[in-house]
Write a protein that holds these residues in place. Structure first.
Motif, PDB file in Angstrom:
ATOM      1  N   ALA A  91      -7.655   5.564  -3.566  1.00  0.00           N
ATOM      2  CA  ALA A  91      -6.685   4.557  -3.993  1.00  0.00           C
ATOM      3  C   ALA A  91      -7.278   3.594  -5.015  1.00  0.00           C
ATOM      4  CB  ALA A  91      -6.169   3.784  -2.785  1.00  0.00           C
ATOM      5  N   ALA A  92      -8.527   3.192  -4.792  1.00  0.00           N
ATOM      6  CA  ALA A  92      -9.166   2.238  -5.708  1.00  0.00           C
ATOM      7  C   ALA A  92      -9.323   2.844  -7.101  1.00  0.00           C
ATOM      8  CB  ALA A  92     -10.524   1.807  -5.155  1.00  0.00           C
ATOM      9  N   ALA A 118      -1.193   1.431   0.633  1.00  0.00           N
ATOM     10  CA  ALA A 118      -0.837   0.026   0.424  1.00  0.00           C
ATOM     11  C   ALA A 118      -0.320  -0.211  -0.986  1.00  0.00           C
ATOM     12  CB  ALA A 118      -2.045  -0.866   0.697  1.00  0.00           C
ATOM     13  N   PHE A 119      -0.921   0.444  -1.953  1.00  0.00           N
ATOM     14  CA  PHE A 119      -0.518   0.263  -3.349  1.00  0.00           C
ATOM     15  C   PHE A 119       0.938   0.679  -3.540  1.00  0.00           C
ATOM     16  CE2 PHE A 119      -0.614   1.454  -7.907  1.00  0.00           C
ATOM     17  CZ  PHE A 119      -1.029   0.236  -8.413  1.00  0.00           C
ATOM     18  N   ILE A 120       1.322   1.799  -2.925  1.00  0.00           N
ATOM     19  CA  ILE A 120       2.698   2.282  -3.017  1.00  0.00           C
ATOM     20  C   ILE A 120       3.633   1.380  -2.217  1.00  0.00           C
ATOM     21  CG2 ILE A 120       4.224   4.251  -2.630  1.00  0.00           C
ATOM     22  CD1 ILE A 120       2.021   4.681  -4.746  1.00  0.00           C
ATOM     23  N   GLU A 174      -3.104  -8.952  -6.434  1.00  0.00           N
ATOM     24  CA  GLU A 174      -1.711  -8.557  -6.230  1.00  0.00           C
ATOM     25  C   GLU A 174      -0.852  -9.764  -5.832  1.00  0.00           C
ATOM     26  OE1 GLU A 174      -0.540  -5.620  -6.925  1.00  0.00           O
ATOM     27  OE2 GLU A 174      -2.466  -4.647  -7.298  1.00  0.00           O
ATOM     28  N   LEU A 175      -1.471 -10.760  -5.209  1.00  0.00           N
ATOM     29  CA  LEU A 175      -0.739 -11.984  -4.863  1.00  0.00           C
ATOM     30  C   LEU A 175      -0.283 -12.721  -6.118  1.00  0.00           C
ATOM     31  CD1 LEU A 175      -3.011 -13.259  -1.958  1.00  0.00           C
ATOM     32  CD2 LEU A 175      -0.649 -12.457  -1.727  1.00  0.00           C
ATOM     33  N   ILE A 176      -1.108 -12.696  -7.152  1.00  0.00           N
ATOM     34  CA  ILE A 176      -0.728 -13.333  -8.416  1.00  0.00           C
ATOM     35  C   ILE A 176       0.430 -12.579  -9.063  1.00  0.00           C
ATOM     36  CG2 ILE A 176      -1.515 -13.945 -10.741  1.00  0.00           C
ATOM     37  CD1 ILE A 176      -2.630 -15.704  -8.512  1.00  0.00           C
ATOM     38  N   GLY A 203       9.236  -9.656   0.972  1.00  0.00           N
ATOM     39  CA  GLY A 203       8.209 -10.400   0.248  1.00  0.00           C
ATOM     40  C   GLY A 203       7.089 -10.868   1.156  1.00  0.00           C
ATOM     41  N   TYR A 204       7.452 -11.367   2.336  1.00  0.00           N
ATOM     42  CA  TYR A 204       6.432 -11.817   3.290  1.00  0.00           C
ATOM     43  C   TYR A 204       5.543 -10.654   3.728  1.00  0.00           C
ATOM     44  CZ  TYR A 204       8.623 -16.411   3.810  1.00  0.00           C
ATOM     45  OH  TYR A 204       9.110 -17.675   3.582  1.00  0.00           O
ATOM     46  N   LYS A 205       6.151  -9.487   3.938  1.00  0.00           N
ATOM     47  CA  LYS A 205       5.368  -8.320   4.354  1.00  0.00           C
ATOM     48  C   LYS A 205       4.439  -7.861   3.231  1.00  0.00           C
ATOM     49  CE  LYS A 205       7.014  -7.953   8.498  1.00  0.00           C
ATOM     50  NZ  LYS A 205       6.159  -8.344   9.652  1.00  0.00           N
ATOM     51  N   ALA A 206       4.895  -7.977   1.989  1.00  0.00           N
ATOM     52  CA  ALA A 206       4.036  -7.628   0.854  1.00  0.00           C
ATOM     53  C   ALA A 206       2.815  -8.542   0.813  1.00  0.00           C
ATOM     54  CB  ALA A 206       4.827  -7.729  -0.450  1.00  0.00           C
TER      55      ALA A 206
END
Length: 299
Positions: A15-16, A168-170, A213-215, A197-200
């Protein structure tokens, strides 16, 4: 315009590598589209099919050559899928082959609205709702079932996103799509899409190298404002020591945040949800904004 399709096979522990490769494509992203094809429950890999404009092909190939991602042909993908997909109709659908009328009819009979709820297939229900050719009764049933299907889709993506970085990326993409879906907003499912959104955000904080990813969530102006706020507040909690210093483990994420944060949008979002966040969260937000402004001055 001419295109070239290039496919890669991605294994569970890569994934990375995929994430780094996708980031490297940022300067030609408008010339590329990508489609994910899951390998099936028994498979240890998934497939990503890139459609590249010919003008960007050389640069794409150069960037791909710097990775050790495995290039695979469509024929090889089809053979691998055939070994994991039992139904001829399902296999034909997965490989974009022709489906016979009899097989298609059989598939439609098997799928019910209850199946769509169970599998979180809310997009199918949205299609039913807006299809004026269908009986009104069926469209009404689809609209009634929609909230449960969206909740199930959120649940599925959240659970799978916690299993591995690859998934997680998907999952983040899927949850973001739910959270920004205009049809769901128009149907007043705001509370449910905010939960996506909260789950993301929860998935992001589950992995040390997902802080950037938070940004991306915070910058997305299609997100509910409260989600943008919560994302940037969580980023601040995770990465910053104070309004001048950051934690050394997150240097790459800080560089990304300084370069990409949309301060104007975050100020607008903050004004609209100020009454919904705690004093501690306001302090984290102010710390983040001060830090980014400080760094943008070249400090």
């Amino acid at each position: 315009m001419e295109f070239k399709k290039i496919s890669i096979e991605l294994f569970e522990d890569e994934a990375a590598k995929l994430k780094s490769f996708l980031v490297s494509l940022s300067d030609i992203r408008n010339s590329i589209s990508v489609k994910k094809m899951e390998g099936g429950n028994e498979s240890k890999s998934d497939f990503y099919i890139f459609t590249v404009e010919m003008d960007a092909l050389k640069e794409f190939v150069v960037k791909l050559s710097r990775t050790d991602l495995k290039i695979i042909t469509q024929e090889e993908i089809n053979e691998k899928l055939k070994s994991t997909i039992k139904s001829n109709a399902a296999y034909s659908s997965a490989t974009n082959s022709d489906i016979s009328p009899a097989e298609l009819k059989a598939l439609k009979k098997v799928k019910t609205i209850e199946d769509f709820i169970k599998n979180g297939e809310y997009k199918v229900l949205l299609d039913i709702i807006k299809d004026i050719r269908l009986e009104q009764n069926k469209r009404n049933r689809a609209e009634t079932a929609l909230p449960a299907a969206v909740k199930r889709a959120i649940e599925i993506n959240y659970e799978e996103g916690l299993q591995s970085k690859r998934r997680a990326f998907i999952s983040l993409e899927e949850l973001t799509e739910i959270c920004t879906n205009s049809q769901l907003k128009n149907l007043r499912l705001n509370h449910i899409i905010e939960n996506a959104g909260y789950k993301a955000i929860e998935i992001c904080i589950n992995y040390n190298d997902f802080a950037d990813e938070l940004i991306k969530i915070a910058n997305n102006i299609k997100m509910p404002n409260i989600i943008s706020m919560k994302a940037v507040i969580k980023f601040s909690e995770i990465t910053l020591r104070d309004d001048r210093n950051f934690k050394s483990d997150f240097e790459a994420d800080i560089v990304y945040a300084v370069k990409n944060t949309n301060l104007r949008w975050l100020n607008i979002a903050f004004d609209s949800v100020e009454e919904e966040i705690t004093n501690e969260e306001k302090e984290q937000f102010n710390k983040f904004m001060s830090f980014i402004k400080f760094k943008k001055l070249g400090n």
